[in-house]
Structures are given as structure tokens and as C-alpha cells.
Design a protein around this motif. Structure first.
Motif, PDB file in Angstrom:
ATOM      1  N   LEU A 175      -2.667  44.173  43.195  1.00 49.37           N
ATOM      2  CA  LEU A 175      -2.083  44.998  42.148  1.00 49.37           C
ATOM      3  C   LEU A 175      -3.201  45.873  41.605  1.00 49.37           C
ATOM      4  O   LEU A 175      -4.241  45.352  41.185  1.00 49.37           O
ATOM      5  N   ALA A 176      -3.008  47.172  41.628  1.00 49.57           N
ATOM      6  CA  ALA A 176      -4.055  48.097  41.186  1.00 49.57           C
ATOM      7  C   ALA A 176      -3.535  48.957  40.041  1.00 49.57           C
ATOM      8  O   ALA A 176      -2.420  49.489  40.102  1.00 49.57           O
ATOM      9  N   ARG A 177      -4.356  49.076  38.982  1.00 48.74           N
ATOM     10  CA  ARG A 177      -4.033  49.940  37.841  1.00 48.74           C
ATOM     11  C   ARG A 177      -5.189  50.910  37.653  1.00 48.74           C
ATOM     12  O   ARG A 177      -6.337  50.500  37.494  1.00 48.74           O
ATOM     13  N   HIS A 178      -4.886  52.188  37.637  1.00 50.57           N
ATOM     14  CA  HIS A 178      -5.908  53.202  37.478  1.00 50.57           C
ATOM     15  C   HIS A 178      -5.990  53.613  36.008  1.00 50.57           C
ATOM     16  O   HIS A 178      -5.021  54.123  35.437  1.00 50.57           O
ATOM     17  N   TRP A 213       6.368  44.402  29.754  1.00 50.55           N
ATOM     18  CA  TRP A 213       6.515  44.458  31.207  1.00 50.55           C
ATOM     19  C   TRP A 213       5.386  43.668  31.866  1.00 50.55           C
ATOM     20  O   TRP A 213       4.342  43.434  31.266  1.00 50.55           O
ATOM     21  N   MET A 214       5.605  43.303  33.134  1.00 47.22           N
ATOM     22  CA  MET A 214       4.606  42.492  33.820  1.00 47.22           C
ATOM     23  C   MET A 214       4.742  42.676  35.314  1.00 47.22           C
ATOM     24  O   MET A 214       5.828  42.921  35.847  1.00 47.22           O
ATOM     25  N   THR A 215       3.613  42.585  36.007  1.00 42.38           N
ATOM     26  CA  THR A 215       3.601  42.487  37.463  1.00 42.38           C
ATOM     27  C   THR A 215       2.732  41.294  37.840  1.00 42.38           C
ATOM     28  O   THR A 215       1.658  41.112  37.269  1.00 42.38           O
ATOM     29  N   THR A 216       3.204  40.483  38.779  1.00 46.20           N
ATOM     30  CA  THR A 216       2.414  39.332  39.202  1.00 46.20           C
ATOM     31  C   THR A 216       2.571  39.110  40.703  1.00 46.20           C
ATOM     32  O   THR A 216       3.655  39.307  41.261  1.00 46.20           O
ATOM     33  N   LEU A 217       1.479  38.677  41.326  1.00 45.27           N
ATOM     34  CA  LEU A 217       1.465  38.265  42.722  1.00 45.27           C
ATOM     35  C   LEU A 217       1.621  36.749  42.764  1.00 45.27           C
ATOM     36  O   LEU A 217       0.880  36.028  42.081  1.00 45.27           O
ATOM     37  N   ILE A 218       2.571  36.264  43.566  1.00 39.84           N
ATOM     38  CA  ILE A 218       2.915  34.844  43.532  1.00 39.84           C
ATOM     39  C   ILE A 218       2.965  34.293  44.962  1.00 39.84           C
ATOM     40  O   ILE A 218       3.982  34.456  45.651  1.00 39.84           O
ATOM     41  N   PRO A 219       1.899  33.663  45.434  1.00 42.64           N
ATOM     42  CA  PRO A 219       1.983  32.944  46.717  1.00 42.64           C
ATOM     43  C   PRO A 219       2.978  31.788  46.620  1.00 42.64           C
ATOM     44  O   PRO A 219       3.339  31.342  45.518  1.00 42.64           O
ATOM     45  N   GLU A 220       3.387  31.303  47.758  1.00 40.95           N
ATOM     46  CA  GLU A 220       4.353  30.215  47.777  1.00 40.95           C
ATOM     47  C   GLU A 220       3.776  28.969  47.093  1.00 40.95           C
ATOM     48  O   GLU A 220       2.585  28.659  47.252  1.00 40.95           O
ATOM     49  N   PRO A 221       4.590  28.248  46.300  1.00 42.43           N
ATOM     50  CA  PRO A 221       4.115  27.009  45.670  1.00 42.43           C
ATOM     51  C   PRO A 221       3.548  26.043  46.710  1.00 42.43           C
ATOM     52  O   PRO A 221       4.103  25.892  47.806  1.00 42.43           O
ATOM     53  N   GLY A 222       2.443  25.403  46.372  1.00 45.92           N
ATOM     54  CA  GLY A 222       1.772  24.493  47.284  1.00 45.92           C
ATOM     55  C   GLY A 222       0.722  25.160  48.149  1.00 45.92           C
ATOM     56  O   GLY A 222       0.033  24.480  48.910  1.00 45.92           O
ATOM     57  N   SER A 223       0.576  26.490  48.018  1.00 52.56           N
ATOM     58  CA  SER A 223      -0.387  27.223  48.849  1.00 52.56           C
ATOM     59  C   SER A 223      -1.776  27.237  48.208  1.00 52.56           C
ATOM     60  O   SER A 223      -1.910  27.323  46.992  1.00 52.56           O
ATOM     61  N   ILE A 242     -10.635  51.499  38.093  1.00 52.32           N
ATOM     62  CA  ILE A 242      -9.473  50.808  38.653  1.00 52.32           C
ATOM     63  C   ILE A 242      -9.583  49.313  38.354  1.00 52.32           C
ATOM     64  O   ILE A 242     -10.601  48.689  38.629  1.00 52.32           O
ATOM     65  N   TYR A 243      -8.513  48.762  37.781  1.00 52.95           N
ATOM     66  CA  TYR A 243      -8.399  47.320  37.589  1.00 52.95           C
ATOM     67  C   TYR A 243      -7.600  46.748  38.750  1.00 52.95           C
ATOM     68  O   TYR A 243      -6.626  47.359  39.200  1.00 52.95           O
ATOM     69  N   GLN A 244      -8.006  45.586  39.231  1.00 45.43           N
ATOM     70  CA  GLN A 244      -7.294  44.943  40.329  1.00 45.43           C
ATOM     71  C   GLN A 244      -7.044  43.470  40.023  1.00 45.43           C
ATOM     72  O   GLN A 244      -7.908  42.787  39.474  1.00 45.43           O
ATOM     73  N   ALA A 245      -5.852  43.033  40.387  1.00 50.13           N
ATOM     74  CA  ALA A 245      -5.543  41.609  40.448  1.00 50.13           C
ATOM     75  C   ALA A 245      -5.143  41.347  41.890  1.00 50.13           C
ATOM     76  O   ALA A 245      -4.328  42.090  42.449  1.00 50.13           O
ATOM     77  N   GLU A 246      -5.736  40.330  42.497  1.00 47.23           N
ATOM     78  CA  GLU A 246      -5.476  40.138  43.914  1.00 47.23           C
ATOM     79  C   GLU A 246      -5.359  38.669  44.275  1.00 47.23           C
ATOM     80  O   GLU A 246      -5.879  37.782  43.583  1.00 47.23           O
ATOM     81  N   THR A 247      -4.637  38.449  45.350  1.00 45.32           N
ATOM     82  CA  THR A 247      -4.563  37.123  45.960  1.00 45.32           C
ATOM     83  C   THR A 247      -4.945  37.273  47.427  1.00 45.32           C
ATOM     84  O   THR A 247      -4.485  38.193  48.106  1.00 45.32           O
TER      85      THR A 247
END
Length: 606
Positions: free
Chosen positions: A208-211, A279-289, A303-308
Motif C-alpha cells: 500500500l503506497a501513499r504519496h 476510511w482504511m486500507t489494509t493488507l491481510i494475508p490468510e490467517p495462520g500465515s 512516499i509512505y508504504q505498508a507492505e506484506t
């Protein structure tokens, strides 16, 4: 008025003011960002580092990439609640608006936009790809500027997912299937088929990138009052992380990430993203991962980044591997997020900022939500919530008001003790304690209901200000947004004239307050009139001004909170009046009001 009641009211006012000042001058510290020393292995290689959102597989400058992105073909998104498009340049989900929300209460106001494509003033997008591992070059994996083709589907809807495809120069075929539910959750399945003639290692990632985001969230004002968190939010194996944009910018440079970064190693359950007011944005890997989560800041490009980044996968020649993750992009609706949490997203409800008094805020909001489901009007639901809270606290209030009534009955004996003790304060206090014990009166009983009101008040403040359910929630007449200050004033005839009042942030709004703050001041003033005014001129002046000071202080607060306070004062007045009468003490309200308009004697007048 006896000393016990005078001190009680004064202590209440001072406690409220002290807490306000304390929160402003000494805000709560940022929650610590957990880190874990354990390394992640799977298949069984170490986790790779995701490329920068701006630089991944980029061969030219970022500006050129932005121009290309603006001209790239797009696939429409159309669901009951979302509209937008997916860019085939990079396969970005970068254009998303919310059909159910508008930027203002005006009927022709545009709908809220959550994601913006690269090249926009405030670009904000989700990007997926594969970080190359051993035996794989950067040209063999898709990245930020890969030109994808549409292999399946025409428009992304709830019933029709789309599939993008890209062929690498060395025989790796990548596919990306994107689907969306009827709310705000996307599912992204990335797959790779290896026909390169050799094993290939790579790690799937999401970014997720925010400029240029975050500067407004750092400014003082209403959003910073009592800490409304905006910035990075995430969950790491049960531990919530909240990192403001300012703190992200203050990260040390991580040599492994090549940027200012904070890295979290997730063993089983987690998610990460950006949260705004509503508002919100989130990256969600599968539970147990197992995966690596990171919050980053590129100082050069702002640039701000949130990453998985998921563990490296080794795909043998002739085999296919796939991994699925989810992306939330939408409104922070309590019921919607709670339902997602029930699907296995651990701690997802805590993405809403419940504040310090979360143990009160959560049940208070639940109760308000359930009442609103029955009534269908948030203004009357707040009144109903107030009635329920007062009913729950009634046993304690009853004891308090009974004690206050008994104190009134003891007033002649207390005056006699004062005359007998003269200037000997120790003797007077000892005599009063014996009197209290004999008559079984607790002079501190009146404090407890008011002390309980303080955390309830702050919790309701959080509920009204933070939760989207109160945003633009109408009541009646001119009160069409209970999360905003009262829009009425004498300048618009208290809502009767067809124009708005002064802007909430202007000085005029502090002077020409609305009808709700006026009613608040009057309700506090009437509460005072249940008891005679203090004989001491200084105390009399303090109590005379107190309701009107609070009236102006709370005038700029959300109107829903003022509605609660008015309802609370009205119910409290009624309870206290009836209970004190039942105990034989008849408050002379009209007499006390009449005496309050008499000219007070000067302090030196005898």
C-alpha cells in the motif's frame, strides 16, 4: 449550600478542566511497535524484501512511470458499494470511490474517493508483485510498471472476478485473479507457472503506497484532541501497532530495507495498512500465515508504504504455485469490520480507534448501535442511550441524592457545631465526623456518580467523534450531522433562516454559539438551582459563571455529544429533585432562581 455540596461541584469542574488540559499538554504515548527476533522460513527459504512501490522493475524515472500509468488501459470496478477501476499498468488497484458516502451533507456533493492513481496529487494505491529470489532476475517477475493483459472478465463485480496475465522473457507465466465481495474486501490470488526449464525462487508481496500523506494528520486541532490515530495500523500476533505519520518519518534507515522502516515478523496472524478518520486500507494475508510486515517511508519521494512479504516459494520446472491474500479498502463500519473479524482476521475490530477507555467505549458503541437499529435516528438513540446509562447508575445515584438530602436535614446541627467550635477547625471537623457517624451519612457519596460520568463522557466523545456511524448522521431540522458542531447561531436565526452559521473553526463560532450549547448552559444552571447559592461571594461568583463557561467550552464539540450532555443534565435534575423530595427535603428551585438575580454583597460588606 453546605460545604460538602460546594466542594463537590467545585471539584467536579476542576477535575474536568484538569483532564482536558492534561490530555492536550500530555497526550498518551504512541503504543510501542512490537518486534520479534524469530526469522520466518517457508519452503524453506528466508523472506525476501519487497521492492519500492515507485522503483519496482522501473527502468525510467518515476515521473515517466506516472505518465504511463495515467494512459494505461483500465478495468472497471462496479459493486453495490464501490466504483472505480484497476490499472493494467502494474495491475494496481488505484481508483476507488465509495457509493454510500459523500464528502458533505449537500445532496449534490461528490462521493468519497479512497484510492487515487499514480500521477494524482495524493496518489494512493495497492500494488502486488513477486520479489525475485535465487536464480531469478528482476526482469522475470512482475512489478510496479508491468503491462498486464486481461485474460478473463470484463468488469470487476461481486459476481465476476477478473484475471490478469503476464509472460516473463524466460518462460514464467504470472496470473493475478482479483475478486471483491459486496462490501469492501478484495481477494487477490497470485499464481506463477514455471516453464523456464529450471527451478525458480521468489516471494509474493503486497504494497500500500501513499504519496505525500500525513501532513494534515500531524496538525493540532480537533482531530488531535484526545488522540485520533491516523497513520499506520496493524496487528502482529495479537499485538496492536499504531504508528503516526510523523513517527513513520522518524524511523531509522533499515539497511535491509533500503529505507526508513520498521519491520514486524508475524508468526501466525496479522495485517497492516493505513487508517484515516473514517476510511482504511489494509493488507491481510490468510490467517495462520507467516509473513513479514513493514511500515516504510521514502524521504526522497515522500512516499509512505505498508507492505506484506510472504515467505519465498521455490517452484520446480513444470509446476504452478499460488497464494491468496485479502485487501480491505473502504469505510470503517463497525458491523462490517466485526463480521470480517469473525472470518478469522484477528483483532480487526481494533482498527477502529477506541481510545484509552476501550473497555467502556466498545460496549457503549454496541449499545448505541443496537438502539439505533430499533429507533433509526442517531439523535434519539443518544437520548435513549443516556436513559439506559442513567438507569444503570441509578442505584448509586439514589444513595448519593439520599445522602445529600440527609445532609440538608443536618444543616442546623452543622451550623450549631460551627458556632460552638469557633475558630477551632479541628474540633469542628471532629464534631462533624461524629455527627455523620451517628446519622449514618456519607458526605462523599455525592462524588461517585459524577466521577463515573468522567470516563463515560470521554468514551462517548470517542464514539461520536471516531465512529463513521455518527458521521453525517441526521437528527431533525438543522441538525443533519451529529459528528459536527451545532450549525445554528443567532446569525441564522438558530436554524430558521436558509443559510449556515459561522464556520466551526472561526472565532465567530466561539462567540455566536448554537441552540444546543445554550440549552446545555441552561440545564447546568437549573441543576445548580436545586440548592441555594453559597453565602460566600467568591464561591457564589464561581458557581454563577460555571454553566456559561462550560457552555462556550463545549460549544465547538460534536453536537451529538452536546445532546448527550443536555439529556444527562435533564435526567439528573429530575432524579435529584424527586429523590430529595421523597426524603423530606423540598428544593426551592424558583426561589433559588429568583435570589440569583439579586445583587450579591461585596466581600467586605457586612
Amino acid at each position: 449550600m453546605d460545604d460538602q455540596n460546594k466542594n463537590l461541584i467545585l471539584a467536579t469542574a476542576l477535575s474536568f478542566l484538569v483532564i482536558l488540559v492534561w490530555f492536550v499538554l500530555f497526550p498518551p504515548p504512541e503504543p510501542s511497535t512490537p518486534t520479534e527476533d524469530a526469522t520466518i522460513t517457508a519452503t524453506e527459504s528466508s523472506v525476501a524484501t519487497a521492492p519500492s512501490a515507485a522503483d519496482a522493475t522501473t527502468t525510467g524515472p518515476v515521473e515517466a512511470a506516472a505518465e504511463d500509468a495515467a494512459e494505461a488501459p483500465r478495468i472497471d470496478i462496479d459493486t453495490p458499494r464501490l466504483t472505480g477501476s484497476v490499472s493494467l499498468k502494474g495491475g494496481r488497484i488505484d481508483d476507488l470511490s465509495l457509493k454510500d458516502y459523500r464528502v458533505s451533507i449537500e445532496p449534490d456533493a461528490p462521493i468519497e474517493k479512497v484510492l487515487y492513481p499514480l500521477g494524482s496529487e495524493s496518489a494512493y494505491y495497492a500494488l502486488y508483485g513477486w520479489a525475485p529470489g535465487s536464480g531469478v532476475s528482476g526482469d522475470d517477475v512482475p512489478g510496479a510498471n508491468t503491462n498486464w493483459t486481461l485474460e478473463k472478465g470484463t468488469t470487476l463485480t461481486v459476481d465476476t472476478p477478473i484475471t490478469l496475465a503476464w509472460q516473463s522473457p524466460n518462460g514464467l507465466t504470472f496470473r493475478r485473479e482479483i475478486s471483491v465481495d459486496d462490501n469492501y474486501m478484495f481477494s487477490v490470488t497470485q499464481s506463477v507457472s514455471n516453464n523456464s526449464g529450471a527451478a525458480a525462487s521468489m516471494a509474493p508481496y503486497g504494497i500500500l503506497a501513499r504519496h505525500g500523506a500525513g501532513e494534515d494528520a500531524d496538525l493540532p486541532g480537533l482531530k488531535g484532541f484526545f488522540i485520533l490515530h491516523e497513520g499506520v495500523v496493524g496487528m502482529t500476533d495479537g499485538t496492536l501497532a499504531e504508528i503516526s505519520y510523523k513517527n513513520v518519518r522518524d524511523f531509522d534507515v533499515d539497511p535491509n530495507e533500503g529505507a526508513q522502516a520498521e519491520v514486524f515478523q508475524v508468526q501466525e496472524n496479522g495485517w497492516i495498512g493505513f487508517t484515516d478518520h473514517y476510511w482504511m486500507t489494509t493488507l491481510i494475508p490468510e490467517p495462520g500465515s507467516k509473513f513479514k510486515a513493514a511500515a516504510k517511508y521514502d524521504d526522497r519521494r515522500k512516499i509512505y508504504q505498508a507492505e506484506t512479504v510472504l515467505p519465498t516459494m521455490t517452484i520446480a520446472d513444470g509446476e504452478t504455485a499460488a497464494v491468496s491474500t485479502r485487501l480491505f479498502a473502504g469505510a470503517k463500519e463497525w458491523e462490517t469490520i466485526r463480521n470480517y473479524e469473525r472470518t478469522g482476521i484477528e483483532g480487526y475490530i481494533d482498527s477502529i480507534d477506541w481510545g484509552w477507555f476501550f473497555f467502556l467505549t466498545k460496549p457503549i458503541f454496541w449499545l448505541l448501535h443496537e438502539i439505533n437499529k430499533l429507533i433509526g435516528n442517531m439523535g434519539w438513540s443518544i437520548v435513549g442511550l443516556t436513559l439506559i446509562i442513567k438507569a444503570i447508575l441509578f442505584p448509586l445515584a439514589y444513595k448519593s441524592y439520599v445522602s445529600m438530602a440527609k445532609m440538608k436535614e443536618l444543616q442546623p446541627q452543622m451550623e450549631a457545631l460551627k458556632e460552638a467550635a469557633g475558630d477551632d477547625r479541628q474540633k469542628m471537623q471532629q464534631g462533624m465526623m461524629e455527627l455523620y457517624k451517628k446519622e449514618k451519612v456519607n458526605p462523599a457519596a455525592g462524588c461517585l456518580p459524577i466521577l463515573l460520568q468522567i470516563p463515560i463522557f470521554f468514551s462517548l466523545y470517542k464514539v461520536i467523534f471516531v465512529t463513521i456511524e455518527l458521521r453525517q448522521a441526521p437528527w431533525f431540522g438543522p441538525f443533519q450531522d451529529l459528528s459536527a458542531p451545532d450549525p445554528t447561531s443567532i446569525l441564522n436565526g438558530f436554524g430558521w433562516l436558509p443559510w449556515g452559521g459561522p464556520a466551526p473553526e472561526s472565532i465567530m463560532a466561539l462567540v455566536f454559539i448554537g441552540i444546543l450549547p445554550l440549552l446545555l448552559g441552561i440545564s447546568m444552571w437549573l441543576q445548580q438551582k436545586l440548592n441555594p447559592a453559597p453565602t460566600d461571594p467568591t464561591q457564589q461568583m464561581i458557581f454563577a459563571w460555571m454553566p456559561w463557561v462550560f457552555m462556550f467550552m463545549l460549544g465547538s464539540f460534536a453536537s451529538g455529544l452536546v445532546v448527550y450532555w443536555i439529556a444527562n443534565n435533564t435526567i439528573t435534575f429530575t432524579q435529584q429533585y424527586l429523590i430529595m423530595r421523597s426524603q423530606g427535603y423540598k428544593p426551592d428551585v424558583f426561589g433559588n432562581i429568583k435570589s440569583s438575580f439579586k445583587k450579591s454583597p461585596k466581600p467586605d460588606q457586612k
